[in-house]
Write a protein that holds these residues in place. Structure first.
Motif, PDB file in Angstrom:
ATOM      1  N   THR A 220       1.051  -1.295  -0.161  1.00 31.54           N
ATOM      2  CA  THR A 220      -0.006  -0.230  -0.034  1.00 31.54           C
ATOM      3  C   THR A 220       0.999   1.368   0.011  1.00 31.54           C
ATOM      4  O   THR A 220       1.993   1.188   0.405  1.00 31.54           O
ATOM      5  N   SER A 221       0.232   2.332  -0.337  1.00 29.62           N
ATOM      6  CA  SER A 221       1.133   3.546  -0.721  1.00 29.62           C
ATOM      7  C   SER A 221       1.515   3.969   0.565  1.00 29.62           C
ATOM      8  O   SER A 221       2.562   4.386   0.897  1.00 29.62           O
ATOM      9  N   GLN A 222       0.564   4.003   1.579  1.00 28.59           N
ATOM     10  CA  GLN A 222       0.972   4.397   3.210  1.00 28.59           C
ATOM     11  C   GLN A 222       1.852   3.506   3.764  1.00 28.59           C
ATOM     12  O   GLN A 222       2.926   4.097   4.227  1.00 28.59           O
ATOM     13  N   LEU A 223       2.125   2.128   3.496  1.00 26.74           N
ATOM     14  CA  LEU A 223       3.112   1.333   4.264  1.00 26.74           C
ATOM     15  C   LEU A 223       4.420   1.706   3.557  1.00 26.74           C
ATOM     16  O   LEU A 223       5.538   1.643   4.113  1.00 26.74           O
ATOM     17  N   LEU A 224       4.414   1.489   2.294  1.00 29.53           N
ATOM     18  CA  LEU A 224       5.714   1.796   1.307  1.00 29.53           C
ATOM     19  C   LEU A 224       6.305   2.900   1.574  1.00 29.53           C
ATOM     20  O   LEU A 224       7.685   3.207   1.631  1.00 29.53           O
ATOM     21  N   THR A 225       5.512   4.000   1.720  1.00 29.58           N
ATOM     22  CA  THR A 225       5.898   5.554   1.945  1.00 29.58           C
ATOM     23  C   THR A 225       6.702   5.565   3.407  1.00 29.58           C
ATOM     24  O   THR A 225       7.866   6.058   3.486  1.00 29.58           O
ATOM     25  N   GLN A 226       5.906   4.882   4.435  1.00 27.22           N
ATOM     26  CA  GLN A 226       6.616   4.859   5.715  1.00 27.22           C
ATOM     27  C   GLN A 226       7.847   3.932   5.694  1.00 27.22           C
ATOM     28  O   GLN A 226       8.680   4.677   6.320  1.00 27.22           O
ATOM     29  N   VAL A 227       8.199   3.083   4.941  1.00 30.28           N
ATOM     30  CA  VAL A 227       9.244   2.175   5.058  1.00 30.28           C
ATOM     31  C   VAL A 227      10.373   2.812   3.971  1.00 30.28           C
ATOM     32  O   VAL A 227      11.552   2.831   4.579  1.00 30.28           O
ATOM     33  N   PHE A 228      10.020   3.130   3.001  1.00 32.25           N
ATOM     34  CA  PHE A 228      11.182   3.373   2.003  1.00 32.25           C
ATOM     35  C   PHE A 228      11.188   4.964   1.852  1.00 32.25           C
ATOM     36  O   PHE A 228      12.152   5.575   1.237  1.00 32.25           O
ATOM     37  N   ARG A 229      10.434   5.728   2.533  1.00 29.27           N
ATOM     38  CA  ARG A 229      10.561   7.249   2.520  1.00 29.27           C
ATOM     39  C   ARG A 229      10.463   7.756   1.336  1.00 29.27           C
ATOM     40  O   ARG A 229      11.234   8.902   0.718  1.00 29.27           O
ATOM     41  N   LEU A 230       9.614   7.312   0.479  1.00 32.01           N
ATOM     42  CA  LEU A 230       9.469   7.796  -0.962  1.00 32.01           C
ATOM     43  C   LEU A 230       8.037   7.926  -1.171  1.00 32.01           C
ATOM     44  O   LEU A 230       7.395   6.937  -0.505  1.00 32.01           O
ATOM     45  N   ASP A 231       7.255   8.780  -2.169  1.00 30.20           N
ATOM     46  CA  ASP A 231       5.902   8.664  -2.340  1.00 30.20           C
ATOM     47  C   ASP A 231       5.780   7.647  -3.065  1.00 30.20           C
ATOM     48  O   ASP A 231       6.729   7.175  -3.814  1.00 30.20           O
TER      49      ASP A 231
END
Ligand SMILES: Nc1ncnc2c1ncn2[C@@H]1O[C@H](COP(=O)(O)OP(=O)(O)OP(=O)(O)O)[C@@H](O)[C@H]1O
Length: 267
Positions: free
Chosen positions: A226-237
């Motif tokens: 999900t965009s929310q989890l991946l943004t949190q983990v990889f610090r990219l939009d």
């Protein structure tokens, strides 16, 4: 059906550095699990703990209802085939010799190769597209070809569980797909680490997202990527969408607007 592999509150630390934190998961026979996450998340460490290759592990790893440490090294070598990122030096062994090593857990000290063994080796090399390299020295092959030889070695081992650390590393796009399609077609239990999230989503029905030694999400690609989890983990939009051709989940990343304007990533 009881789990083939069961991890219960697995923790691994080196000194006071906690590398894996409270990892619990169950894997059924035949499942294909991709472990994803950023550099240093603990993906390779988790594979090593699964294989009983680390000391100072707390919690448990069970294989077929028994603690993994209660199996002998030979029993483990028969049950688990590992394709690691780093390989031991192999001096001047040929491709055939390397693949043949996969037969060793099934051999006694004095048993000789027979026609069946030779056929298994040739078949495995054919599956990874390297039949024409059978007599070449392993060290003369490209990184991607070496990776495919190691996968062929794992194939002849006929293990119940295949553990792959970054199997698509060094491979060109064709062989990335070829190898993952092959791994999927084996219909055995596979645990692998994969950096390419879209490739993982295309071939695996279950992804395990790790970050800083913890499980962040475990489940179907659309639930994990999900965009929310991946943004949190990889610090990219990040944006998630369905691929028009494959119908599988895909994700796209871009630097956060702030980083673009200041010219720096926030990592
Ligand atoms: N033997 C060790 N001693 C000390 N620290 C270690 C050891 N093995 C791994 N680590 C540390 O544990 C963390 C997780 O490492 P690991 O190799 O499991 O990450 P990874 O998710 O596989 O990373 P990558 O994507 O870069 O391959 C890293 O910070 C690494 O430095």
């Amino acid at each position: 059906m009881p789990a083939l592999i069961k991890l219960d509150k697995l923790n691994w630390a080196v000194g006071d550095k906690r590398i894996l934190k409270d990892i619990s998961l169950e894997l059924e026979k035949g499942e294909l699990l991709a472990i994803i996450g950023p550099n240093g998340a603990g993906k390779t460490s988790l594979l090593n703990c699964l294989l009983n290759q680390q000391k100072n592990v707390t919690g448990s790893v069970n294989f077929k209802g028994k603690n993994i440490s209660s199996y002998t090294p030979r029993q483990r070598a028969k049950s688990f085939a590992l394709v690691a990122q780093k390989t031991a030096p192999v001096f001047n062994l040929s491709v055939f010799d390397i693949v043949r090593m996969g037969l060793l857990p099934h051999k006694t000290l004095f048993s000789l190769d027979n026609d069946f063994d030779k056929h298994q080796i040739e078949l495995a090399l054919e599956k990874v597209g390297l039949s024409d390299k059978v007599h070449d020295a392993f060290t003369t092959l490209s990184g991607g070809e070496q990776q495919r030889v190691l996968i062929a070695r794992a194939l002849v081992q006929k293990a119940e569980v295949l553990i792959l650390d970054e199997p698509t590393n060094h491979l060109d796009v064709y062989y990335q797909h070829q190898i993952l399609a092959l791994v999927k077609s084996l219909n055995i239990t596979v645990v692998m680490t994969v950096h390419d999230l879209n490739l993982a989503a295309q071939y695996c029905r279950r992804l395990l997202l790790l970050d800083q030694g913890q499980v962040i999400a475990d489940g179907a690609p659309e639930k994990v990527l999900t965009s929310q989890l991946l943004t949190q983990v990889f610090r990219l939009d990040c944006q998630q969408e369905l691929d028009a051709v494959t119908g599988k989940t895909r994700v796209y990343f871009h630097l956060p607007t702030h980083s673009q304007t200041t010219g720096e990533a926030s990592r």
